[in-house]
Write a protein that holds these residues in place. Structure first.
Motif, short mmCIF file in Angstrom:
data_model
loop_
_atom_site.label_atom_id
_atom_site.label_comp_id
_atom_site.label_asym_id
_atom_site.label_seq_id
_atom_site.Cartn_x
_atom_site.Cartn_y
_atom_site.Cartn_z
N HIS A 57 40.27 -64.61 -10.21
CA HIS A 57 40.50 -63.72 -9.09
C HIS A 57 39.35 -62.72 -9.08
N LEU A 58 39.27 -61.89 -8.09
CA LEU A 58 38.21 -60.89 -8.00
C LEU A 58 38.18 -60.04 -9.27
N MET A 92 46.51 -54.61 -4.10
CA MET A 92 45.50 -55.41 -3.41
C MET A 92 44.42 -55.84 -4.39
N ASN A 93 43.92 -57.07 -4.21
CA ASN A 93 42.85 -57.62 -5.05
C ASN A 93 43.21 -57.55 -6.53
N CYS A 133 44.89 -58.10 -14.98
CA CYS A 133 43.55 -58.29 -14.43
C CYS A 133 42.60 -57.18 -14.86
#
Length: 184
Positions: free
Chosen positions: A50-51, A115-116, A121
């Motif tokens: 993912h980003l 978001m993102n 993460c």
């Protein structure tokens, strides 16, 4: 320690990651190399990124490392969990080691992640004074939901290696205080 510089990036549409290295402070660059991803989710599920999934690092011995957040991709759909934090070092065998698996029972998922983001993460990797590696990341809490946005709140977690250049990792530790806020 040296003039080594690296770039790492992911191409989300194709679930691939790449690295490029320079040994002269970025004046010239070697060839782009695809990173072989670990089999994080088994044969029937694609491992994706993912980003902001990759974080490169050179340790005090000039060894190259990457902290990575990996997610499952099922039927061309990237899922936010179970997210996994992994460590990569080409000097290790195997080159990839799992640091953390983060997820919850879907019935407990009362809100959305930000978001993102995925369930775990934005990993970063570093070294302590004794030369031990550590990875920190943000991880969402399915039981801590912001009442105004319905999004899960995140905390910061840390894992230290077992003194073996990141081949094995201690169990995670929450290093932020849990409360009515998000640590991202």
């Amino acid at each position: 320690v040296s003039d080594k510089v690296s770039l790492v990036w992911e191409v989300v549409a194709s679930n691939t990651a790449y690295a490029m290295h320079s040994t002269d402070a970025g004046i010239t660059w070697g060839d782009t190399a695809a990173l072989a991803l670990p089999d994080a989710y088994g044969d029937d599920t694609v491992t994706g990124f993912h980003l902001a999934s990759l974080f490169p690092y050179y340790d005090r011995h000039d060894r190259f490392h990457i902290a990575a957040a990996l997610i499952p991709v099922v039927h061309d759909t990237a899922l936010v969990m179970p997210a996994q934090i992994w460590h990569y070092c080409p000097a290790n065998t195997p080159q990839w080691s799992r640091v953390q698996v983060a997820g919850c029972n879907p019935a407990n998922m009362r809100g959305m992640v930000g978001m993102n983001a995925t369930y775990a993460c934005r990993p970063s990797i570093g070294e302590d004074r004794e030369g031990g590696l550590y990875i920190v990341w943000e991880q969402f809490d399915s039981l801590n939901v912001d009442t105004s946005t319905s999004r899960l709140r995140a905390d910061i977690f840390l894992a230290r290696d077992e003194g073996d250049n990141g081949a094995t990792w201690e169990h995670k530790t929450r290093i932020s205080d849990r409360g009515p806020w998000s640590c991202r």
